[in-house]
Design a protein around this motif. Structure first.
Motif, PDB file in Angstrom:
ATOM      1  N   ASP A   3     -15.793  12.596  46.185  1.00 50.13           N
ATOM      2  CA  ASP A   3     -15.802  12.488  47.640  1.00 50.13           C
ATOM      3  C   ASP A   3     -14.448  12.849  48.253  1.00 50.13           C
ATOM      4  O   ASP A   3     -14.255  12.718  49.448  1.00 50.13           O
ATOM      5  N   ASP A   4     -13.512  13.297  47.425  1.00 48.74           N
ATOM      6  CA  ASP A   4     -12.210  13.741  47.933  1.00 48.74           C
ATOM      7  C   ASP A   4     -12.048  15.243  47.702  1.00 48.74           C
ATOM      8  O   ASP A   4     -10.948  15.717  47.397  1.00 48.74           O
ATOM      9  N   ALA A   5     -13.137  15.968  47.871  1.00 45.20           N
ATOM     10  CA  ALA A   5     -13.125  17.406  47.592  1.00 45.20           C
ATOM     11  C   ALA A   5     -12.120  18.141  48.465  1.00 45.20           C
ATOM     12  O   ALA A   5     -11.345  18.972  47.980  1.00 45.20           O
ATOM     13  N   LEU A   6     -12.094  17.839  49.761  1.00 46.07           N
ATOM     14  CA  LEU A   6     -11.185  18.531  50.660  1.00 46.07           C
ATOM     15  C   LEU A   6      -9.729  18.189  50.333  1.00 46.07           C
ATOM     16  O   LEU A   6      -8.857  19.068  50.311  1.00 46.07           O
ATOM     17  N   GLY A   7      -9.459  16.918  50.073  1.00 40.96           N
ATOM     18  CA  GLY A   7      -8.107  16.515  49.731  1.00 40.96           C
ATOM     19  C   GLY A   7      -7.607  17.191  48.467  1.00 40.96           C
ATOM     20  O   GLY A   7      -6.449  17.616  48.387  1.00 40.96           O
ATOM     21  N   LEU A   8      -8.481  17.316  47.469  1.00 44.20           N
ATOM     22  CA  LEU A   8      -8.084  17.978  46.231  1.00 44.20           C
ATOM     23  C   LEU A   8      -7.812  19.459  46.473  1.00 44.20           C
ATOM     24  O   LEU A   8      -6.874  20.025  45.907  1.00 44.20           O
ATOM     25  N   ALA A   9      -8.607  20.075  47.337  1.00 43.25           N
ATOM     26  CA  ALA A   9      -8.359  21.481  47.670  1.00 43.25           C
ATOM     27  C   ALA A   9      -6.996  21.631  48.348  1.00 43.25           C
ATOM     28  O   ALA A   9      -6.251  22.576  48.066  1.00 43.25           O
ATOM     29  N   ALA A  87       2.520   8.394  58.592  1.00 50.29           N
ATOM     30  CA  ALA A  87       1.308   9.193  58.433  1.00 50.29           C
ATOM     31  C   ALA A  87       0.371   8.521  57.433  1.00 50.29           C
ATOM     32  O   ALA A  87       0.829   7.944  56.446  1.00 50.29           O
ATOM     33  N   PHE A  88      -0.923   8.607  57.723  1.00 44.26           N
ATOM     34  CA  PHE A  88      -1.874   8.098  56.729  1.00 44.26           C
ATOM     35  C   PHE A  88      -3.162   8.908  56.769  1.00 44.26           C
ATOM     36  O   PHE A  88      -3.497   9.547  57.767  1.00 44.26           O
ATOM     37  N   ASP A  89      -3.875   8.871  55.654  1.00 48.90           N
ATOM     38  CA  ASP A  89      -5.151   9.575  55.532  1.00 48.90           C
ATOM     39  C   ASP A  89      -6.009   8.817  54.536  1.00 48.90           C
ATOM     40  O   ASP A  89      -5.492   8.203  53.591  1.00 48.90           O
ATOM     41  N   VAL A  90      -7.320   8.893  54.722  1.00 50.43           N
ATOM     42  CA  VAL A  90      -8.239   8.215  53.814  1.00 50.43           C
ATOM     43  C   VAL A  90      -8.313   8.915  52.469  1.00 50.43           C
ATOM     44  O   VAL A  90      -8.726   8.324  51.469  1.00 50.43           O
ATOM     45  N   SER A  91      -7.876  10.171  52.405  1.00 51.38           N
ATOM     46  CA  SER A  91      -7.918  10.954  51.176  1.00 51.38           C
ATOM     47  C   SER A  91      -6.641  10.776  50.361  1.00 51.38           C
ATOM     48  O   SER A  91      -5.558  11.179  50.790  1.00 51.38           O
ATOM     49  N   PRO A  92      -6.736  10.197  49.168  1.00 54.22           N
ATOM     50  CA  PRO A  92      -5.539  10.046  48.329  1.00 54.22           C
ATOM     51  C   PRO A  92      -4.896  11.386  47.981  1.00 54.22           C
ATOM     52  O   PRO A  92      -3.662  11.485  47.922  1.00 54.22           O
ATOM     53  N   ASN A  93      -5.714  12.408  47.763  1.00 54.03           N
ATOM     54  CA  ASN A  93      -5.147  13.707  47.400  1.00 54.03           C
ATOM     55  C   ASN A  93      -4.450  14.367  48.588  1.00 54.03           C
ATOM     56  O   ASN A  93      -3.429  15.047  48.416  1.00 54.03           O
TER      57      ASN A  93
END
Length: 246
Positions: A3-9, A87-93
């Protein structure tokens, strides 16, 4: 994590090893229409390549800034050149990508449960001068009631002189045939957008956005105790707009 596909990209692109196309896909069907996620263009363009209008906008954000859903940190990087930004984001990547690019204060967190305390933001007990939620992610509230609650929570993180900056697409100006992931809504000034992110064999969850016109946003903001004192349309050929709420 799937579910972190975008973050990994984002992270892979920062590291120079984008391993597969990253796309938005409308609906849940694997054969549904897909469009390029434009990872570099949307999240990684360095500030020296920004348009004059974008540079002027980011330079206008008063510090300290809370960058909500920071992605790979392009706004945070520019802001920290002249002041404090958290800064923060729900995506760890995505957060890893932001840190690797040089964002000094980037953490994992959900905008519906921000990793900062109301009234005790940044290095000041007065709150943030700017709460920035750029990228139309406030639409993930999904409903007008939840959007009201979300804006009210952002207002609680801002100082008494601060502002909340958000963006959306204006349903009254959208061309449904050309707008990716468009879903109609019978209510005036409201539409929906639905898609998921795919990166190689990774599939993110389906994201369902509520899109509101400036008039609708003004009404929602008023319920949250905010005044939409400025609405800007950066490109008159697009339905995208940005609003500053005080």
């Amino acid at each position: 994590m799937a579910d972190d596909a975008l973050g990994l990209a984002m992270l892979d692109r920062v590291r120079g090893c984008l391993r597969a196309p990253c796309v938005y896909r409308a609906g849940d069907d694997a054969g549904a229409a897909a469009g390029d996620a434009h990872v570099y263009e949307n999240y990684l363009v360095p500030s020296e390549r920004w348009s004059a209008a974008k540079r002027e906008f980011v330079d206008s954000l008063r510090t300290p800034v809370l960058d909500v859903g920071c992605g790979a940190g392009q706004h945070a990087l520019a802001v920290q050149e002249r002041g404090e930004v958290v800064a923060f984001d729900v995506s760890p990547n995505a957060v890893r990508a932001a840190r690797e690019r040089g964002v000094e204060a980037a953490v994992v967190g959900d905008m519906f449960d921000p990793p900062v305390e109301a009234g005790r933001a940044g290095s000041s007990a007065r709150g943030f001068e700017t709460v920035l939620a750029n990228g139309t992610q406030v639409g993930l509230a999904g409903s007008l009631d939840r959007l009201t609650d979300l804006l009210a929570s952002f207002a609680g993180l801002a100082s008494s002189s601060g502002e909340v900056v958000v963006d959306s697409y204006d349903p009254t100006r959208i061309d449904p045939e050309r707008f990716f992931g468009y879903r109609s809504d019978p209510r005036e000034g409201i539409a929906r957008r639905s898609f998921r992110v795919e990166y190689g064999d990774l599939r993110g969850p389906t994201l369902d956005f509520v899109l509101v016109s400036p008039a609708r946003l003004r009404a929602v903001a008023a319920e949250a105790g905010l005044d939409a004192h400025e609405v800007t349309v950066p490109n008159t050929e697009s339905s995208y707009y940005r609003a500053r709420l005080a």
